[in-house]
Design a protein around this motif. Structure first.
Motif, short mmCIF file in Angstrom:
data_model
loop_
_atom_site.label_atom_id
_atom_site.label_comp_id
_atom_site.label_asym_id
_atom_site.label_seq_id
_atom_site.Cartn_x
_atom_site.Cartn_y
_atom_site.Cartn_z
N SER A 26 43.74 44.09 43.81
CA SER A 26 43.55 42.79 43.15
C SER A 26 42.65 42.93 41.93
O SER A 26 42.70 42.10 41.02
CB SER A 26 42.92 41.79 44.13
OG SER A 26 43.71 41.61 45.27
N ALA A 27 41.83 43.98 41.90
CA ALA A 27 40.97 44.21 40.75
C ALA A 27 41.78 44.44 39.48
O ALA A 27 41.27 44.27 38.36
CB ALA A 27 40.06 45.40 41.01
N TYR A 28 43.05 44.82 39.64
CA TYR A 28 43.91 45.14 38.50
C TYR A 28 44.93 44.03 38.24
O TYR A 28 45.93 44.26 37.56
CB TYR A 28 44.59 46.48 38.73
CG TYR A 28 43.59 47.57 39.03
CD1 TYR A 28 42.84 48.16 38.01
CD2 TYR A 28 43.36 47.99 40.34
CE1 TYR A 28 41.91 49.13 38.29
CE2 TYR A 28 42.42 48.96 40.62
CZ TYR A 28 41.69 49.54 39.59
OH TYR A 28 40.76 50.49 39.87
N LEU A 29 44.67 42.87 38.76
CA LEU A 29 45.57 41.73 38.57
C LEU A 29 45.81 41.41 37.09
O LEU A 29 46.96 41.14 36.70
CB LEU A 29 45.01 40.50 39.30
CG LEU A 29 45.81 39.22 39.23
CD1 LEU A 29 47.23 39.42 39.77
CD2 LEU A 29 45.11 38.12 40.04
N PRO A 30 44.78 41.43 36.23
CA PRO A 30 45.04 41.17 34.81
C PRO A 30 46.05 42.13 34.20
O PRO A 30 46.90 41.73 33.39
CB PRO A 30 43.66 41.30 34.17
CG PRO A 30 42.71 40.97 35.27
CD PRO A 30 43.34 41.54 36.51
N MET A 31 45.97 43.41 34.56
CA MET A 31 46.93 44.38 34.04
C MET A 31 48.34 44.06 34.51
O MET A 31 49.29 44.05 33.71
CB MET A 31 46.57 45.80 34.50
CG MET A 31 47.56 46.86 34.03
SD MET A 31 47.60 48.33 35.08
CE MET A 31 45.92 48.89 34.93
#
Length: 252
Positions: A67-72
């Motif tokens: 979820s930490a990479y949701l923006p990507m």
């Protein structure tokens, strides 16, 4: 028959975290964001290949840490529907810390995401000095913050409370969550069958970790026993309470 589900596949996890691994493990900034984005797209494209012509929907269930990479992922697939499922802070932390040796959040101490590094700076804490429960609480808080920010700034996504929207709540699943993900036509074709199927699924504890363990077990979700120790209660209050307040406001 019209859907393909990819659940917590390690290849996607490794692709989205590749640059953080290069930065943390190899102490190098030589990781091209453009090449990483292409890697993520290639991995998802390969995993979603199928000879079944009836497939119309692709669903990715990511490990919580991704979820930490949701923006990507949102930038790569801007039209994709997404949801972030969260639990009560102390319950989430208790579940996360059940297996200390294998806990993803413990590994994040040595391989922090950009979101976790920012969170540690916000609290002015050294990750190496935090206890097992504290590092996990900070890790979970960073995931909450990432989802909230993406939801609020982009006007996309759905913030789903496990306790309020999923746990023994077939109505919300059938009337809100599944239609959001494009399944209204399937529901309308036979509403009672759809509802019965949802109730059946909610009564099952399933293996969704992509590991080979075919056994699903009947369980009473309402009676799930989660032990919240004093350490867990304190860590969740210190590091997660602000994020939990924020996600509740964003749902209003």
């Amino acid at each position: 028959d019209s859907t393909l589900v990819i659940s917590e596949h390690a290849a996607i996890r490794d692709a989205v975290s590749a640059c953080d691994v290069v930065r943390n493990r190899y102490k190098s900034e030589n990781c091209s964001p453009a090449m990483q984005r292409q890697l993520v797209q290639d991995v998802i494209s390969l995993l979603s290949r199928t000879s079944n012509a009836s497939i119309q929907h692709l669903y990715l269930k990511l490990p919580s840490a991704s979820s930490a990479y949701l923006p990507m992922l949102r930038s790569l697939y801007p039209d994709a529907k997404w949801a972030f499922v969260y639990r009560k802070a102390e319950d989430a932390l208790a579940k996360t810390t059940q297996r200390k040796r294998n806990s993803t959040c413990i590994k994040s101490r040595r391989n922090p995401t950009t979101a976790l590094s920012a969170k540690s700076n916000e609290y002015n804490v050294d990750l190496e000095q935090l206890s097992h429960h504290e590092i996990c609480a900070l890790h979970l808080s960073s995931l909450l913050d990432t989802a909230i920010r993406e939801h609020d700034e982009s006007g996309t996504g759905m913030l789903v409370s496990y306790d309020d929207d999923i746990l023994s709540n077939a109505d919300t699943m059938v009337n809100v969550i599944l239609p959001y993900f494009g399944l209204q036509e399937d529901i309308d074709s036979n509403p009672q069958v759809a509802r019965d199927h949802v109730i059946e699924i909610l009564s099952m504890r399933s293996n969704t970790s992509a590991r080979l363990n075919p056994e699903d077990k009947q369980w009473n979700a309402d009676g799930e026993n989660i032990e919240v120790s004093e350490e867990i209660g304190t860590a969740s209050k210190v590091f997660m309470s602000n994020s939990m307040d924020s996600i509740k406001r964003s749902r209003l």
